[in-house]
Design a protein around this motif. Sequence first.
Motif, mmCIF file in Angstrom:
data_model
loop_
_atom_site.group_PDB
_atom_site.id
_atom_site.type_symbol
_atom_site.label_atom_id
_atom_site.label_comp_id
_atom_site.label_asym_id
_atom_site.label_seq_id
_atom_site.Cartn_x
_atom_site.Cartn_y
_atom_site.Cartn_z
ATOM 1 N N LEU A 99 1.882 -9.970 10.650
ATOM 2 C CA LEU A 99 0.934 -9.250 9.787
ATOM 3 C C LEU A 99 1.640 -8.208 8.926
ATOM 4 O O LEU A 99 1.208 -7.064 8.829
ATOM 5 C CB LEU A 99 -0.135 -8.546 10.650
ATOM 6 C CG LEU A 99 -1.112 -9.415 11.435
ATOM 7 C CD1 LEU A 99 -2.002 -8.569 12.325
ATOM 8 C CD2 LEU A 99 -1.984 -10.248 10.495
ATOM 9 N N GLY A 100 2.733 -8.590 8.328
ATOM 10 C CA GLY A 100 3.446 -7.646 7.455
ATOM 11 C C GLY A 100 4.404 -6.780 8.248
ATOM 12 O O GLY A 100 4.263 -6.626 9.464
ATOM 13 N N VAL A 101 5.400 -6.204 7.522
ATOM 14 C CA VAL A 101 6.416 -5.417 8.212
ATOM 15 C C VAL A 101 6.851 -4.256 7.312
ATOM 16 O O VAL A 101 7.148 -4.450 6.135
ATOM 17 C CB VAL A 101 7.612 -6.319 8.642
ATOM 18 C CG1 VAL A 101 8.214 -7.060 7.486
ATOM 19 C CG2 VAL A 101 8.680 -5.534 9.364
ATOM 20 N N PRO A 102 6.825 -3.028 7.854
ATOM 21 C CA PRO A 102 7.214 -1.887 7.027
ATOM 22 C C PRO A 102 8.690 -1.929 6.643
ATOM 23 O O PRO A 102 9.526 -2.398 7.420
ATOM 24 C CB PRO A 102 6.941 -0.677 7.937
ATOM 25 C CG PRO A 102 6.230 -1.179 9.124
ATOM 26 C CD PRO A 102 6.440 -2.651 9.215
ATOM 27 N N ARG A 103 8.986 -1.417 5.443
ATOM 28 C CA ARG A 103 10.344 -1.399 4.882
ATOM 29 C C ARG A 103 11.362 -0.786 5.858
ATOM 30 O O ARG A 103 12.467 -1.293 6.027
ATOM 31 C CB ARG A 103 10.311 -0.593 3.571
ATOM 32 C CG ARG A 103 11.647 -0.358 2.928
ATOM 33 C CD ARG A 103 11.932 -1.406 1.882
ATOM 34 N NE ARG A 103 13.310 -1.871 1.984
ATOM 35 C CZ ARG A 103 13.887 -2.694 1.133
ATOM 36 N NH1 ARG A 103 13.199 -3.195 0.143
ATOM 37 N NH2 ARG A 103 15.134 -3.033 1.273
ATOM 38 N N GLU A 104 10.965 0.322 6.532
ATOM 39 C CA GLU A 104 11.927 1.012 7.430
ATOM 40 C C GLU A 104 12.367 0.093 8.561
ATOM 41 O O GLU A 104 13.532 0.106 8.986
ATOM 42 C CB GLU A 104 11.329 2.276 8.078
ATOM 43 C CG GLU A 104 10.570 3.204 7.147
ATOM 44 C CD GLU A 104 9.138 2.745 6.926
ATOM 45 O OE1 GLU A 104 8.311 2.980 7.820
ATOM 46 O OE2 GLU A 104 8.833 2.152 5.880
ATOM 47 N N ILE A 105 11.403 -0.696 9.057
ATOM 48 C CA ILE A 105 11.738 -1.612 10.164
ATOM 49 C C ILE A 105 12.676 -2.708 9.660
ATOM 50 O O ILE A 105 13.643 -3.091 10.335
ATOM 51 C CB ILE A 105 10.453 -2.228 10.775
ATOM 52 C CG1 ILE A 105 9.517 -1.126 11.278
ATOM 53 C CG2 ILE A 105 10.776 -3.251 11.842
ATOM 54 C CD1 ILE A 105 9.834 -0.561 12.627
ATOM 55 N N ALA A 128 6.192 -9.241 0.743
ATOM 56 C CA ALA A 128 7.211 -9.390 1.799
ATOM 57 C C ALA A 128 8.612 -9.334 1.194
ATOM 58 O O ALA A 128 9.506 -8.667 1.734
ATOM 59 C CB ALA A 128 7.004 -10.709 2.545
ATOM 60 N N VAL A 129 8.792 -10.014 0.082
ATOM 61 C CA VAL A 129 10.119 -10.023 -0.555
ATOM 62 C C VAL A 129 10.433 -8.624 -1.098
ATOM 63 O O VAL A 129 11.571 -8.140 -0.972
ATOM 64 C CB VAL A 129 10.183 -11.119 -1.652
ATOM 65 C CG1 VAL A 129 11.491 -11.021 -2.434
ATOM 66 C CG2 VAL A 129 10.048 -12.500 -1.014
ATOM 67 N N ALA A 130 9.412 -7.951 -1.639
ATOM 68 C CA ALA A 130 9.631 -6.590 -2.157
ATOM 69 C C ALA A 130 10.033 -5.646 -1.029
ATOM 70 O O ALA A 130 10.785 -4.690 -1.250
ATOM 71 C CB ALA A 130 8.369 -6.084 -2.852
ATOM 72 N N SER A 131 9.558 -5.893 0.211
ATOM 73 C CA SER A 131 9.957 -4.981 1.288
ATOM 74 C C SER A 131 11.231 -5.453 1.992
ATOM 75 O O SER A 131 11.601 -4.916 3.033
ATOM 76 C CB SER A 131 8.812 -4.705 2.266
ATOM 77 O OG SER A 131 8.381 -5.881 2.851
ATOM 78 N N GLY A 132 11.902 -6.450 1.406
ATOM 79 C CA GLY A 132 13.252 -6.794 1.874
ATOM 80 C C GLY A 132 13.342 -8.013 2.773
ATOM 81 O O GLY A 132 14.414 -8.270 3.331
ATOM 82 N N CYS A 133 12.245 -8.771 2.945
ATOM 83 C CA CYS A 133 12.313 -9.930 3.850
ATOM 84 C C CYS A 133 13.292 -10.978 3.320
ATOM 85 O O CYS A 133 13.460 -11.145 2.117
ATOM 86 C CB CYS A 133 10.930 -10.560 4.020
ATOM 87 S SG CYS A 133 9.882 -9.567 5.088
ATOM 88 N N ASP A 134 13.930 -11.692 4.259
ATOM 89 C CA ASP A 134 14.958 -12.675 3.914
ATOM 90 C C ASP A 134 14.396 -14.076 3.733
ATOM 91 O O ASP A 134 15.048 -14.949 3.185
ATOM 92 C CB ASP A 134 16.024 -12.713 5.021
ATOM 93 C CG ASP A 134 16.594 -11.333 5.274
ATOM 94 O OD1 ASP A 134 17.359 -10.863 4.430
ATOM 95 O OD2 ASP A 134 16.219 -10.703 6.289
#
Length: 321
Positions: free
Chosen positions: A97-103, A127-133
């Motif tokens: 359900l989504g993941v914060p940038r800090e994590i 998700a990509v904006a918060s850094g997901c691979d």
Amino acid sequence: MKTRLTELLDIEHPVMLAGMGGVSYSQLVAAVSEAGGIGTFGAAPMRPGQLDEEIEMVKKLTTKPFGVDLLTAVPGQLERDVESIIRGGARIFVAGLGVPREIVDVLHQNNILVGSMCGKVRHAIAAVASGCDFVVAQGTEGGGHTGTVATMALVPQVVDAVGDKVPVVAAGGLFDGRGLAASLALGADGVWMGTRFIATPEAHAPRAYKETLVALPEDGTVISRAYTGKTCRVVRTDWTNHFEEHPEELKKFPEQAFESAKAGANHMGASPDVEVDPKREFMPCGQGVGAITELTPAGDIVRQVVAEAERVIAAMQRVRV
Ligand SMILES: Cc1cc2nc3c(=O)[nH]c(=O)nc-3n(C[C@H](O)[C@H](O)[C@H](O)COP(=O)(O)O)c2cc1C
């Protein structure tokens, strides 16, 4: 079969075991990883300390990479489990359900790749904006909490939106090599399969749940709030029928999950030896279920899916262009 996903995760086959809460535990995770795919724990319903124990067991069964999925809906759980994920040496973390940038940053600092479940194009962009691979595009056909857009429509649109930046994994209603080949044709780099892996000897699921899936036709599921309070694709039961007729009795997430557990209709996360009543029980399940006719060892499923996809891709040569 090499794709951007196999290269990113350093695995043999582009087949991922979905992180199914209550079902994807060490035996199943290890079997899929050992066969060259990647097994992912469904850690959401685990009690404190259980993920550490499960990771220890997986490491006794395989030296291959594995992952952990969390719904991140329970306050405090993410922070606690991220430590276990890092300590345990997981290769990937998948956020339900989504993941914060800090994590994401903390996981990256520890060489853990991060993926995110997406039911809409805008979830994938966020998700990509918060850094997901990588992202997993899950269509409404899928078992468990699900959205409204079908896999066939969702996957290419997610590919168009973020596929130039990260690999996209297709999910929802996929159960065989045709589904893998079709997903690759839509621009995905692999598949994330849940329901097919419940009907295995290794799955952490009560006997009656597995037997129900083997017997169920493709139209035997329903999207219902009856077990958790959120829209979840499950086996249609007397319990879902009751709440279809009495929606005013539904509580919100997660209170409805406590209600169904209290009423003995939700044993998610319990021992697989527990006796459950399949007429009432919480049994998340995707629409591919009609194709399941027997329990199959999880490693065989991985190998069969890949071999069939290779045959399908070769057979496409019959189409003259
Ligand atoms: C029993 C079950 C439990 C699930 N639990 C989770 C979960 O905890 N977190 C999550 O991100 N997805 C969960 N899902 C969804 C799966 O990750 C996956 O997207 C889905 O199973 C794919 O569709 P399929 O079942 O048709 O293969 C669950 C699915 C099932 C069937």
